[in-house]
Motif scaffolding. Structure first.
Motif, PDB file in Angstrom:
ATOM      1  N   HIS A   7       0.820  -1.210   0.000  1.00 36.66           N
ATOM      2  CA  HIS A   7       0.000   0.000   0.000  1.00 36.66           C
ATOM      3  C   HIS A   7       0.857   1.264   0.000  1.00 36.66           C
ATOM      4  O   HIS A   7       0.363   2.338   0.329  1.00 36.66           O
ATOM      5  N   GLU A  32      -0.747   2.018   8.531  1.00 39.43           N
ATOM      6  CA  GLU A  32      -1.145   0.727   9.088  1.00 39.43           C
ATOM      7  C   GLU A  32      -0.538   0.506  10.466  1.00 39.43           C
ATOM      8  O   GLU A  32      -1.166  -0.098  11.339  1.00 39.43           O
ATOM      9  N   ARG A  33       0.673   0.975  10.664  1.00 38.33           N
ATOM     10  CA  ARG A  33       1.366   0.715  11.932  1.00 38.33           C
ATOM     11  C   ARG A  33       1.057   1.754  13.008  1.00 38.33           C
ATOM     12  O   ARG A  33       1.166   1.452  14.197  1.00 38.33           O
ATOM     13  N   GLY A  68       1.129   4.121   3.236  1.00 34.03           N
ATOM     14  CA  GLY A  68       0.231   3.076   3.688  1.00 34.03           C
ATOM     15  C   GLY A  68       0.848   2.237   4.784  1.00 34.03           C
ATOM     16  O   GLY A  68       0.166   1.836   5.742  1.00 34.03           O
ATOM     17  N   LEU A  69       2.153   1.991   4.682  1.00 34.37           N
ATOM     18  CA  LEU A  69       2.856   1.234   5.723  1.00 34.37           C
ATOM     19  C   LEU A  69       2.861   2.004   7.040  1.00 34.37           C
ATOM     20  O   LEU A  69       2.627   1.439   8.112  1.00 34.37           O
ATOM     21  N   GLY A 116      -1.719   4.291  12.564  1.00 33.65           N
ATOM     22  CA  GLY A 116      -3.089   4.794  12.511  1.00 33.65           C
ATOM     23  C   GLY A 116      -3.186   6.284  12.250  1.00 33.65           C
ATOM     24  O   GLY A 116      -4.262   6.879  12.373  1.00 33.65           O
TER      25      GLY A 116
END
Length: 365
Positions: free
Chosen positions: A332, A340-341, A336-337, A343
């Motif tokens: 992503h 994801e980790r 995106g990384l 928020g």
């Protein structure tokens, strides 16, 4: 427990029972809709400070730095428009260079032939490109999926051949924008820089505002499933047409600024598919379907390009290696990384329901 019959009881008794009786219904809990987060508020302040500092760059930066920043802002605008088109609307185009070329040649014709001020000609050229994009969209929307992507590239190549065979536009040898000769070199560079800054920041702000409206929900619904979106009442064709015209306008605006900075326009360069390759790389590396993604991708692209520019085309090989590594490790994108980790969302476009805390057992309500 006694109950009151509303048809026989005194109205005052009914009111007292409704307000004070333990059996009376309690009002539903208050539910707030949250449109911003703590990170987005901090990010907004930092973004405003960054824009203010960048706005003063002509006072402290060298000309080479200003030109690099012009390239960054225009690439950011291009990538943001492609992300709006593909990442949010699901319209994967590899022909957006068509509007870069139209914006560039529109700038030339309006300034050198029609006598319009070159800086005023930039938004007018973008409006011309937006008008041209309407019949092109009507034709391109007859295609789906990969056929749409290839079709947009074919349309861009058709426009390139049309311009290359038009002597009034210089033909295949290209043209030079001479209308800027009325400005001294330093003033022209400063005005071009501020215009590029406005285009880059404006592209991000416009995308953010569009996605926070109902249009954003319609776009993502169409991206996920056109049939489902239509069944929910979304005017799919109108939504696609609107976002396509907006993306064409943004790409033409950026294209006009690019060649206002370069001054020399050639059809093979202005309509080159490399522009679409750069947009796609920036968005995929940064994070498709996010507003932060093109910003991260554009920064990385410009840093690598400027760092390895003395090595010729080797920077393209490094960009390819970066693309492969990100595709394997962060599907992503880089942002995106991070999201994801952690928020974190600097540009939240979703509505979040903020529910009240549940009552504690035995506690007061």
């Amino acid at each position: 427990m006694t109950t009151l019959d509303p048809d026989r009881a005194d109205p005052a008794d009914v009111d007292r029972a409704a307000s004070g009786s333990p059996a009376a219904k309690e009002p539903p809990p208050r539910v707030d809709v949250e449109r911003a987060t703590a990170a987005s508020r901090v990010g907004a302040v930092l973004a405003l400070l960054a824009v203010a500092v960048l706005g003063t760059a002509p006072l402290w930066a060298r000309t080479s730095v200003l030109r690099t920043l012009v390239g960054f802002f225009t690439l950011l605008a291009l990538a943001t428009m492609w992300n709006l088109l593909a990442g949010y609307a699901g319209l994967v185009s590899i022909g957006q260079q068509a509007y870069i070329g139209v914006g560039a040649y529109g700038l030339y014709w309006l300034s050198d032939s029609a006598g319009l001020d070159p800086f005023a000609a930039v938004p007018v050229a973008a409006l011309v490109a937006a008008v041209i994009s309407v019949p092109i969209a009507v034709l391109a929307f007859r295609l789906r999926g990969g056929y749409f992507a290839i079709g947009t590239w074919v349309i861009a190549e058709t426009l390139r051949l049309l311009v290359a065979n038009t002597t009034q536009l210089g033909g295949g040898s290209g043209v030079t924008i001479t209308a800027v000769s009325g400005y001294d070199r330093q003033t022209r560079i400063y005005l071009t820089y501020w215009l590029a800054l406005a285009v880059g920041v404006g592209a991000v702000a416009l995308t953010y505002l569009l996605l926070r409206r109902r249009l954003g929900l319609a776009l993502t619904a169409n991206r996920d499933s056109e049939t489902s979106a239509r069944s929910l009442g979304v005017d799919v064709y109108r939504v696609k047409l609107l976002v396509y015209v907006v993306a064409a306008f943004g790409c033409a605006l950026a294209g006009a600024v690019i060649y206002l900075n370069l001054l020399r326009i050639q059809p093979d360069a202005a309509f080159s598919v490399n522009w679409s390759a750069f947009m796609i790389f920036i968005v995929l590396i940064g994070g498709i379907g996010t507003i932060e993604g093109p910003i991260v991708g554009a920064v990385l692209f410009v840093v690598v390009q400027e760092t390895l520019t003395q090595y010729g085309s080797w920077y393209l090989i490094l960009l390819g290696l970066i693309a492969v590594a990100v595709a394997l490790r962060a599907r992503h994108g880089l942002w995106g990384l991070v999201a994801e980790r952690t928020g974190i969302s600097l540009f939240p476009v979703r509505r979040r329901l903020k529910l009240p805390p549940p009552p504690t057992p035995g506690g007061s309500r």
